[in-house]
Design a protein around this motif. Structure first.
Motif, PDB file in Angstrom:
ATOM      1  N   VAL A  56       0.857  -1.184   0.000  1.00 37.24           N
ATOM      2  CA  VAL A  56       0.000   0.000   0.000  1.00 37.24           C
ATOM      3  C   VAL A  56       0.890   1.229   0.000  1.00 37.24           C
ATOM      4  CG1 VAL A  56      -1.801   1.275   1.232  1.00 37.24           C
ATOM      5  CG2 VAL A  56      -1.797  -1.240   1.270  1.00 37.24           C
ATOM      6  N   GLY A  57       0.776   2.032  -1.032  1.00 35.38           N
ATOM      7  CA  GLY A  57       1.506   3.286  -1.109  1.00 35.38           C
ATOM      8  C   GLY A  57       0.542   4.446  -1.024  1.00 35.38           C
ATOM      9  N   GLN A  58       0.776   5.356  -0.104  1.00 32.56           N
ATOM     10  CA  GLN A  58      -0.096   6.516   0.054  1.00 32.56           C
ATOM     11  C   GLN A  58       0.693   7.779  -0.246  1.00 32.56           C
ATOM     12  OE1 GLN A  58      -2.055   6.902   3.865  1.00 32.56           O
ATOM     13  NE2 GLN A  58      -3.518   8.394   3.090  1.00 32.56           N
ATOM     14  N   ILE A  59       0.203   8.548  -1.197  1.00 32.69           N
ATOM     15  CA  ILE A  59       0.892   9.770  -1.620  1.00 32.69           C
ATOM     16  C   ILE A  59      -0.044  10.948  -1.400  1.00 32.69           C
ATOM     17  CG2 ILE A  59       2.100  10.912  -3.513  1.00 32.69           C
ATOM     18  CD1 ILE A  59       2.269   8.134  -4.861  1.00 32.69           C
ATOM     19  N   THR A  60       0.369  11.898  -0.595  1.00 33.74           N
ATOM     20  CA  THR A  60      -0.421  13.098  -0.361  1.00 33.74           C
ATOM     21  C   THR A  60       0.442  14.329  -0.607  1.00 33.74           C
ATOM     22  OG1 THR A  60       0.155  13.324   1.984  1.00 33.74           O
ATOM     23  CG2 THR A  60      -1.692  11.858   1.440  1.00 33.74           C
ATOM     24  N   THR A  61      -0.203  15.467  -0.683  1.00 32.60           N
ATOM     25  CA  THR A  61       0.546  16.713  -0.893  1.00 32.60           C
ATOM     26  C   THR A  61       1.475  16.975   0.289  1.00 32.60           C
ATOM     27  OG1 THR A  61      -1.343  17.924   0.024  1.00 32.60           O
ATOM     28  CG2 THR A  61      -1.181  17.773  -2.379  1.00 32.60           C
ATOM     29  N   ALA A  62       1.104  16.490   1.474  1.00 27.72           N
ATOM     30  CA  ALA A  62       1.940  16.706   2.656  1.00 27.72           C
ATOM     31  C   ALA A  62       3.162  15.804   2.657  1.00 27.72           C
ATOM     32  CB  ALA A  62       1.119  16.479   3.921  1.00 27.72           C
ATOM     33  N   THR A  63       2.968  14.514   2.352  1.00 27.13           N
ATOM     34  CA  THR A  63       4.090  13.568   2.449  1.00 27.13           C
ATOM     35  C   THR A  63       5.020  13.642   1.243  1.00 27.13           C
ATOM     36  OG1 THR A  63       2.763  11.789   1.454  1.00 27.13           O
ATOM     37  CG2 THR A  63       2.769  11.952   3.856  1.00 27.13           C
ATOM     38  N   MET A  64       4.529  14.114   0.113  1.00 26.13           N
ATOM     39  CA  MET A  64       5.345  14.150  -1.095  1.00 26.13           C
ATOM     40  C   MET A  64       6.664  14.883  -0.908  1.00 26.13           C
ATOM     41  SD  MET A  64       3.274  14.827  -4.621  1.00 26.13           S
ATOM     42  CE  MET A  64       4.699  15.412  -5.500  1.00 26.13           C
ATOM     43  N   THR A  65       6.615  15.987  -0.196  1.00 27.82           N
ATOM     44  CA  THR A  65       7.803  16.825  -0.023  1.00 27.82           C
ATOM     45  C   THR A  65       8.383  16.712   1.390  1.00 27.82           C
ATOM     46  OG1 THR A  65       6.394  18.718   0.536  1.00 27.82           O
ATOM     47  CG2 THR A  65       7.029  18.474  -1.768  1.00 27.82           C
ATOM     48  N   GLN A  66       7.864  15.788   2.170  1.00 26.26           N
ATOM     49  CA  GLN A  66       8.316  15.631   3.554  1.00 26.26           C
ATOM     50  C   GLN A  66       9.682  14.965   3.609  1.00 26.26           C
ATOM     51  OE1 GLN A  66       5.574  13.281   5.888  1.00 26.26           O
ATOM     52  NE2 GLN A  66       6.038  14.428   7.740  1.00 26.26           N
ATOM     53  N   ASP A  67      10.473  15.349   4.601  1.00 26.39           N
ATOM     54  CA  ASP A  67      11.721  14.652   4.848  1.00 26.39           C
ATOM     55  C   ASP A  67      11.389  13.207   5.191  1.00 26.39           C
ATOM     56  OD1 ASP A  67      13.937  13.506   6.486  1.00 26.39           O
ATOM     57  OD2 ASP A  67      14.808  15.496   6.200  1.00 26.39           O
ATOM     58  N   PRO A  68      12.019  12.223   4.528  1.00 22.79           N
ATOM     59  CA  PRO A  68      11.680  10.820   4.778  1.00 22.79           C
ATOM     60  C   PRO A  68      11.730  10.434   6.248  1.00 22.79           C
ATOM     61  CG  PRO A  68      13.077  10.982   2.842  1.00 22.79           C
ATOM     62  CD  PRO A  68      13.024  12.360   3.452  1.00 22.79           C
ATOM     63  N   SER A  69      12.662  10.995   6.995  1.00 23.22           N
ATOM     64  CA  SER A  69      12.801  10.642   8.408  1.00 23.22           C
ATOM     65  C   SER A  69      11.634  11.138   9.256  1.00 23.22           C
ATOM     66  CB  SER A  69      14.111  11.207   8.971  1.00 23.22           C
ATOM     67  OG  SER A  69      14.103  12.630   8.957  1.00 23.22           O
ATOM     68  N   GLU A  70      10.845  12.058   8.711  1.00 24.06           N
ATOM     69  CA  GLU A  70       9.730  12.630   9.459  1.00 24.06           C
ATOM     70  C   GLU A  70       8.393  11.972   9.132  1.00 24.06           C
ATOM     71  OE1 GLU A  70       9.811  16.802   8.706  1.00 24.06           O
ATOM     72  OE2 GLU A  70      11.690  17.130   9.800  1.00 24.06           O
ATOM     73  N   VAL A  71       8.374  11.019   8.213  1.00 22.22           N
ATOM     74  CA  VAL A  71       7.126  10.351   7.855  1.00 22.22           C
ATOM     75  C   VAL A  71       6.637   9.508   9.032  1.00 22.22           C
ATOM     76  CG1 VAL A  71       6.066   8.636   6.337  1.00 22.22           C
ATOM     77  CG2 VAL A  71       7.675  10.306   5.400  1.00 22.22           C
TER      78      VAL A  71
END
Length: 208
Positions: free
Chosen positions: A172-187
């Motif tokens: 399951v991959g979830q892509i949102t406007t918020a996570t798209m540009t988020q630092d990976p460590s902050e997901v």
């Protein structure tokens, strides 16, 4: 939203990679009973995401074909769907690439699924896979990782989770406007795992 379609394709191909890694033919013994299948419902996550494409008959058929003869999996079908948030692809998407049948080694299948996702074209693993047991999981392990995918010169952050049980498995991959540009460590992977568990509960159907 740049790159979402490419990300969806990468996740679909990740399932095909899982099946390719499952091994060659062996004795047809020791498989669990087939009690559940996967569906592709019209909506997911309590109706917030709407089905945009059901790819079970195209990309999904590759899953079934490539699984033929695997020693630890008897794949009866695939469930591959692309969903958009309230029908708006620019607001967010969920891509589910799943399979159902009988699986001898759920942990192996789930780990291979995550490995396959990380080996997709243009993808890199930014946060290594981690196991989660969200509330209500009833012993089911959800493994999550964070990928970065570069497309058209832009880097996109994509959290991906997967489960596999005796009868069903999916990434399951979830892509949102918020996570798209988020630092990976902050997901928030705890949240991603809980979302994946809910997707499982809405797609998994008992065989009558």
């Amino acid at each position: 939203m740049i790159g979402i379609v490419g990300g969806a394709v990468a996740l679909i191909l990740a399932i095909v990679a899982v099946i390719a890694m499952l091994g060659s033919a062996a004795k047809n013994t020791g498989f669990p009973e087939a009690r559940f299948t996967l569906s592709v419902p019209k909506t997911l996550l309590n109706g917030r995401y709407e089905l945009a494409q059901d790819l079970s008959g195209s990309a999904g058929q590759k899953v079934v074909d490539e699984a033929d003869g695997s020693w630890d999996a008897k794949v009866d079908g695939a469930a591959v769907g692309q969903y958009t948030l309230a029908g708006d692809a620019s607001a967010g998407q969920i891509v589910v690439s799943g399979m159902y049948g009988r699986f001898k080694e759920p942990d192996l299948s789930r780990n291979n699924m995550m490995k396959g996702a990380g080996e997709g074209e243009g993808a890199e693993v930014a946060v290594a896979p981690e196991d989660f047991h969200p509330d209500g999981s009833d012993g089911i392990t959800v493994t999550c990782e964070v990928l970065t995918k570069t497309q058209l010169g832009r880097e996109m952050t994509v959290p991906v989770c997967a489960w596999t049980d005796a009868n069903t498995g999916a990434s399951v991959g979830q892509i949102t406007t918020a996570t798209m540009t988020q630092d990976p460590s902050e997901v928030d992977l705890d949240k991603a795992a809980a979302t994946t568990l809910q997707v499982r509960s809405e797609m998994r159907k008992a065989i009558e």
